[in-house]
Design a protein around this motif. Structure first.
Motif, short mmCIF file in Angstrom:
data_model
loop_
_atom_site.label_atom_id
_atom_site.label_comp_id
_atom_site.label_asym_id
_atom_site.label_seq_id
_atom_site.Cartn_x
_atom_site.Cartn_y
_atom_site.Cartn_z
N LYS A 212 -36.70 -17.33 -7.60
CA LYS A 212 -37.59 -18.51 -7.95
C LYS A 212 -36.51 -19.42 -9.14
O LYS A 212 -36.33 -20.60 -8.92
N GLY A 213 -36.03 -18.88 -9.81
CA GLY A 213 -35.02 -19.39 -11.04
C GLY A 213 -33.89 -20.17 -10.53
O GLY A 213 -33.63 -21.26 -10.99
N GLU A 214 -33.20 -19.56 -9.50
CA GLU A 214 -32.22 -20.19 -8.92
C GLU A 214 -32.40 -21.32 -7.86
O GLU A 214 -32.00 -22.48 -7.92
N ALA A 215 -33.73 -21.10 -7.35
CA ALA A 215 -34.19 -22.22 -6.37
C ALA A 215 -34.42 -23.38 -7.22
O ALA A 215 -34.33 -24.75 -6.81
N GLU A 216 -35.14 -23.31 -8.36
CA GLU A 216 -35.36 -24.28 -9.34
C GLU A 216 -34.24 -25.05 -9.93
O GLU A 216 -34.15 -26.18 -9.91
N ARG A 217 -32.92 -24.04 -10.19
CA ARG A 217 -31.96 -24.84 -10.51
C ARG A 217 -31.01 -25.71 -9.67
O ARG A 217 -30.68 -26.77 -9.80
N LEU A 218 -31.22 -25.18 -8.42
CA LEU A 218 -30.49 -25.83 -7.32
C LEU A 218 -31.35 -27.05 -6.80
O LEU A 218 -30.84 -28.16 -6.61
N ALA A 219 -32.73 -26.97 -6.95
CA ALA A 219 -33.66 -28.19 -6.70
C ALA A 219 -33.31 -29.08 -7.75
O ALA A 219 -33.10 -30.48 -7.59
N ALA A 220 -33.05 -28.92 -9.03
CA ALA A 220 -33.06 -29.85 -9.99
C ALA A 220 -31.57 -30.57 -9.91
O ALA A 220 -31.50 -31.66 -10.22
N LYS A 221 -30.37 -29.68 -9.65
CA LYS A 221 -29.24 -30.29 -9.34
C LYS A 221 -29.17 -31.31 -8.20
O LYS A 221 -28.68 -32.16 -8.21
N ALA A 222 -30.15 -31.07 -7.19
CA ALA A 222 -30.03 -31.89 -5.89
C ALA A 222 -30.81 -33.31 -6.22
O ALA A 222 -30.41 -34.17 -5.92
N PHE A 223 -31.78 -32.86 -7.17
CA PHE A 223 -32.40 -34.27 -7.70
C PHE A 223 -31.58 -35.08 -8.28
O PHE A 223 -31.55 -36.21 -8.10
N LEU A 224 -30.92 -34.53 -9.13
CA LEU A 224 -30.07 -35.33 -10.15
C LEU A 224 -29.09 -35.88 -9.21
O LEU A 224 -28.52 -37.14 -9.74
N GLU A 225 -28.35 -35.41 -8.21
CA GLU A 225 -27.39 -35.94 -7.51
C GLU A 225 -28.11 -37.23 -6.57
O GLU A 225 -27.20 -37.94 -6.13
N ARG A 226 -29.42 -36.79 -6.25
CA ARG A 226 -30.03 -37.95 -5.31
C ARG A 226 -30.27 -39.09 -6.31
O ARG A 226 -30.42 -40.29 -5.95
N PHE A 227 -31.01 -38.96 -7.47
CA PHE A 227 -31.87 -39.93 -8.07
C PHE A 227 -31.03 -40.35 -9.49
O PHE A 227 -31.35 -41.21 -9.89
N GLY A 228 -30.07 -39.27 -9.89
CA GLY A 228 -29.47 -39.41 -11.09
C GLY A 228 -28.55 -40.46 -11.26
O GLY A 228 -28.28 -40.86 -12.45
#
Length: 228
Positions: A212-228
């Motif tokens: 779960k922790g790694e999935a959260e990390r990767l999701a946050a990374k993907a969000f920043l790449e898309r919207f950050g």
């Protein structure tokens, strides 16, 4: 209990584990599922993993403390990354550990030998076995050798994606990110988690990983790449 196979002994010696008492190394390499297909008295790695986790943490913390004058927050950030299950599993793969783990047939068929969770735990169990057989100094030396590239590299130096996303949301006057597990599949020893992170009035991103922790990390990374 049977002894180490010649292949397992040669592999352990090749990587500096120095086995003398076969029983402790067999225990370190044995997953709980093996008891359904191997000797009834085969102990699994959980107790040694508990011990090895502490030996690894102290060894890495000591190395980081001596390596510079970084503040506590930065030290903790790097420590957490360097002793994470993901890092342990990466090192386990680099030395060829998967083929030597003693798994039950179903667990192996389900991909247990390539599970980050199992590989990370067995890696720590081997450190625990080294500590039991040869003491702290030898175990620490083994860790510093196996973790050399990680310690000298950039692991943990970059801000964790979840922290970066939290700061991005605050800096842009947005609501805090929300993480939701949208799917969980596979058996417990080889589970896959899909997590979605969303920021209200901005959007969302999704990722899948073996924890779960790694999935959260990767999701946050993907969000920043898309919207950050």
């Amino acid at each position: 209990m049977t002894g180490l196979s010649p292949d397992a002994r040669a592999w352990l010696e090749q990587h500096g584990f120095i086995p003398t008492d076969d029983a402790v190394w067999l225990e370190a390499l044995t997953h709980g599922s093996f008891n359904g297909s191997g000797p009834a008295d085969a102990a699994d790695y959980q107790r040694l993993e508990f011990l090895g986790d502490r030996v690894l943490g102290l060894s890495v913390a000591a190395w980081l403390f001596r390596a510079g004058d970084a503040p506590e927050g930065k030290l903790s950030q790097r420590l957490n990354a360097l002793v994470s299950g993901t890092t342990c599993a990466r090192i386990a793969r680099s030395i060829g550990l998967p083929e030597h783990i003693r798994l039950g047939k179903q667990a192996r068929d389900d991909g247990g030998a390539d599970s980050d969770k199992i590989l990370g735990d067995v890696m720590e169990a081997l450190i625990g076995a080294c500590f039991i057989e040869h003491g702290f100094d030898t175990a620490q030396g083994l860790i510093y050798r196996l973790w050399a590239k990680e310690l000298e590299g950039d692991v943990g130096k970059a801000k964790h994606p979840k922290s970066a996303l939290q700061e991005w949301a605050a800096g842009n006057r947005r609501a805090p990110p929300v993480y939701t597990v949208t799917d969980r599949s596979g058996p417990d020893h080889a589970a896959r988690f899909t997590v979605e992170v969303s920021v209200r009035n901005v959007g969302n991103a999704e990722a899948t990983a073996s924890s779960k922790g790694e999935a959260e990390r990767l999701a946050a990374k993907a969000f920043l790449e898309r919207f950050g």
